[in-house]
Scaffold this active site. Structure first.
Site, PDB file in Angstrom:
ATOM      1  CG  HIS A  76     -52.788  64.264  32.515  1.00  0.00           C
ATOM      2  ND1 HIS A  76     -53.613  64.552  31.608  1.00  0.00           N
ATOM      3  CD2 HIS A  76     -53.103  63.141  31.914  1.00  0.00           C
ATOM      4  CE1 HIS A  76     -54.806  64.198  31.122  1.00  0.00           C
ATOM      5  NE2 HIS A  76     -53.778  63.009  30.700  1.00  0.00           N
ATOM      6  CG  HIS A 128     -51.942  68.703  31.836  1.00  0.00           C
ATOM      7  ND1 HIS A 128     -51.849  69.712  33.074  1.00  0.00           N
ATOM      8  CD2 HIS A 128     -53.107  67.789  32.133  1.00  0.00           C
ATOM      9  CE1 HIS A 128     -52.985  68.788  34.261  1.00  0.00           C
ATOM     10  NE2 HIS A 128     -53.501  68.552  33.154  1.00  0.00           N
ATOM     11  CG  ASP A 146     -57.195  67.139  32.546  1.00  0.00           C
ATOM     12  OD1 ASP A 146     -56.000  66.581  32.069  1.00  0.00           O
ATOM     13  OD2 ASP A 146     -57.610  67.607  33.496  1.00  0.00           O
ATOM     14  CG  HIS A 161     -57.390  62.448  31.506  1.00  0.00           C
ATOM     15  ND1 HIS A 161     -57.078  61.547  32.200  1.00  0.00           N
ATOM     16  CD2 HIS A 161     -58.277  63.049  32.555  1.00  0.00           C
ATOM     17  CE1 HIS A 161     -55.806  62.607  33.362  1.00  0.00           C
ATOM     18  NE2 HIS A 161     -56.972  62.912  33.623  1.00  0.00           N
ATOM     19  CG  HIS A 172     -61.484  62.012  39.168  1.00  0.00           C
ATOM     20  ND1 HIS A 172     -60.607  62.695  39.423  1.00  0.00           N
ATOM     21  CD2 HIS A 172     -61.475  60.950  39.909  1.00  0.00           C
ATOM     22  CE1 HIS A 172     -59.703  62.047  39.951  1.00  0.00           C
ATOM     23  NE2 HIS A 172     -60.010  61.122  40.682  1.00  0.00           N
ATOM     24  CD  GLU A 196     -56.995  69.395  35.284  1.00  0.00           C
ATOM     25  OE1 GLU A 196     -57.374  68.757  36.482  1.00  0.00           O
ATOM     26  OE2 GLU A 196     -55.844  68.740  34.682  1.00  0.00           O
TER      27      GLU A 196
END
Length: 226
Positions: free
Chosen positions: A48, A52, A54, A58, A166, A181
């Site tokens: 990450h 990158h 996810d 993850h 999260h 992200e």
């Protein structure tokens, strides 16, 4: 001919923004032309690091990995949302983005431009605006499976001493989606109604994420020469 726009941050050994417990990027020369006839480098980085993607793995054991992702979802038309009016750690709600909702559908990705990429490598970067989980749910409900941000996390990074939830990661990845992200320069796409974006990862078998070279392009109409 298409105009190509780079949406990736450069990886350097002297700067950048990282989550506190993630590996940083390093590049070390291990072979040289003078000694062995060619240059070869040893790279170290996390799954990450930098710009990158996810994958569900993850946050979910047994979830899809980057090598499982449907590539057709990672090279497709994009809807780019202008959320540049939000300040540090402010919430991007469904009301803020619902004006784009008629364009949310299966087969497109949604990219949220906060303008935060200008703080890359600076202390302000972790204080990016965050997406409300209800807004993430509305996007996913309309068939979108890839969302992207020009910031460290769609959930935001809370101040020291506060727990990370999260929620957006868990909801969106839990529905089989993918999150991109640390995109860069999304503001260059805001004036285009038809743009294609590629966020292809490395083919890392069984891995939870991967750096990407994110790029966008749109066709420029040819002018008639009479």
């Amino acid at each position: 001919m298409p105009t190509i726009i780079d949406l990736s941050h450069p990886l350097t050994t002297t700067g950048g923004s990282y989550c506190a417990d993630h590996p940083t990027y390093n590049c070390k020369t291990v072979c040289t032309i003078a000694a062995g006839g060619s240059n070869v480098s040893h790279l170290t980085l996390g799954s990450h690091t930098g710009t990158h993607i996810d994958a569900p793995a993850h946050f979910f054991d047994g979830g899809a990995t980057v090598s499982d992702l449907d590539l057709s979802l990672l090279v497709c038309r994009a809807v780019v949302i202008d959320a540049r009016g939000k300040g540090p750690r402010e919430v991007i709600s469904w009301d803020d983005i619902s004006g784009y909702a008629e364009r949310f559908k299966a087969g497109v990705m949604v990219l949220i431009c906060t303008g935060w990429s200008r703080y890359w490598g600076r202390e302000e970067y972790p204080a990016n605006p965050r997406l409300d989980v209800g807004a993430a749910r509305e996007i996913a409900d309309r068939g979108v499976r890839v969302i992207g941000f020009d910031s460290l996390s769609p959930d935001g990074i809370p101040p020291a001493g506060e727990e990370e939830t999260h929620e957006v990661h868990r909801h969106f990845l839990g529905r089989g989606g993918a999150i991109v992200e640390n995109l860069n320069g999304l503001e260059h796409l805001l004036d285009s109604d038809s743009v294609t974006v590629s966020v292809l990862p490395l083919r890392l078998e069984g891995c939870d994420g991967s750096p990407v070279r994110a790029v966008a392009w749109y066709e420029v109409s040819a002018q008639c020469i009479c």
